[in-house]
Design an enzyme around this catalytic site. Sequence first.
Site, mmCIF file in Angstrom:
data_model
loop_
_atom_site.group_PDB
_atom_site.id
_atom_site.type_symbol
_atom_site.label_atom_id
_atom_site.label_comp_id
_atom_site.label_asym_id
_atom_site.label_seq_id
_atom_site.Cartn_x
_atom_site.Cartn_y
_atom_site.Cartn_z
ATOM 1 N N LYS A 140 0.829 -1.202 0.000
ATOM 2 C CA LYS A 140 0.000 0.000 0.000
ATOM 3 C C LYS A 140 0.865 1.254 0.000
ATOM 4 O O LYS A 140 0.574 2.228 -0.707
ATOM 5 C CB LYS A 140 -0.913 0.008 1.234
ATOM 6 N N HIS A 272 -11.241 -31.892 -32.770
ATOM 7 C CA HIS A 272 -12.250 -30.919 -32.346
ATOM 8 C C HIS A 272 -13.035 -31.412 -31.137
ATOM 9 O O HIS A 272 -14.267 -31.370 -31.098
ATOM 10 C CB HIS A 272 -13.185 -30.577 -33.502
#
Length: 510
Positions: A140, A272
């Site tokens: 922070k 696929h």
Amino acid sequence: MDTTKKATSALISVFHKDGLEPIIRKFDELGITIYSTGGTEKFIRELGVNVVPVEDVTSYPSILGGRVKTLHPKVFGGILNRQDHEGDVAQMEEFEIPQLDIVIVDLYPFEKTVASGASEQDIIEKIDIGGISLIRAAAKNYKDVLCVSSMEDYEDFLNVIATGNGQTTIVDRKGFASKAFNVSSHYDTAIFNYFNQNHEEAVLKISEQKGQVLRYGENPHQKGFFFGDFEAMFDKLHGKALSYNNLLDVDAAVLLMNEFKGEAPTFAILKHNNACGLAQRETISQAYVDALAGDPVSAFGGILIANTEIDAETAEEIHKLFCEVVIAPSYSEDALEILKGKKNRIILIQNDVTLPETIVRTCLNGVLVQDKDFKTDTITDLEYATKNKPSEKELEDLLFASKLCKHSKSNTIVLAKNKQLCASGTGQTSRVDALNQAIHKAGSFKFDLNGAVMASDAFFPFPDCVEIADNAGITSVIQPGGSIKDQLSIDYCNEHDMAMVMTGTRHFKH
């Protein structure tokens, strides 16, 4: 305004000491005062480097069995003070709080402790309180403080501090702050997911630390990424980088072959996301040959997977085919040499890892989540719906076909015989269309469907499918059942000496 900061002090309190020594040596060389706690303090002293115990700053010892060491205003004040804020500077002097320019902290190994199967008490003790608080505070206040939150960042940090001779830039500090919040958010996600294992709260939290940019997505105009630990799951032995579509097909292949884990040699070929070939035989070589026979046209450019070691004989056959990926638990030396004959062919060894138990996909403006379909139909699940019962051989084929059906796109019909995929109809809007597609495909590859079996992922709403199957020579059927018109299909089977079993479990796959 000069945003470069000269570091004069550092707090180090880490669980993992690997890679820490060079940093400590560099701090000592630069004259940076080191504050530390517990085992880290002892480690630093044993290196012959001066260190100030945090207890000397706070006037409090480590208490509650080490649960409280750094949770004190003199520690957090040293991290969170704003060096350009007049009031903060005055209070730092008033309360004799030392400035802390660098914070090096890592977290207790919560995820590893959970994965180890440790007791709940041991897991709870690995929920870090002081460490996570120090990381958040330092990140922070990145304008004044640099936070190192993981041993994986030690090397980068050492380069920064050595290059700058103890100085860091705002870009450096903000970059490490970003890494720190990534660490803290991932940690909190892991803890929440542990407590929410039974999904008592309908909340989705996903955090993946490892990611890679793919060449593109499903198509070249789409961006693509993979987030996950691919290296843990596979040893990549050869070939080009996997694409987005490769990864989807590999996932489908792995899930399908998991159904045959520990069974006789089984080989599958996928395209696929659907299998175009599958066979189980006495040898893996014969399994491959018979899997390829299922659809040698679709197999071109496919994904190949085996449930046992691939030998030289099998590799020789595979080498005749252009395929994207080959997957197996192991390869003989000769087989590897053969398969590496095509430079782009991807060769993977599949490791035994735990796979996610849920499926997550975006939907509309949100996300859909569901459990994976872990239900595999077994002989004990079967309800014998017709007077004619399947033979032992037909039962084996029915369960074989059912496993494949579960991993094919709905609507799907699978036709099998002698533990070999004859053909399947996948992704159709009508079950009749799926069956007709499968029959036509089987015929085009010269399969004799007399005595074959049929599997369906969902019930038959009308008897038309069993009639079409009967006319093609199919003698036995496996399906979930559950239609209000089930009896019509059963009656047809009884009248035409067909066997039908019901599983009670639907296997839709959209």
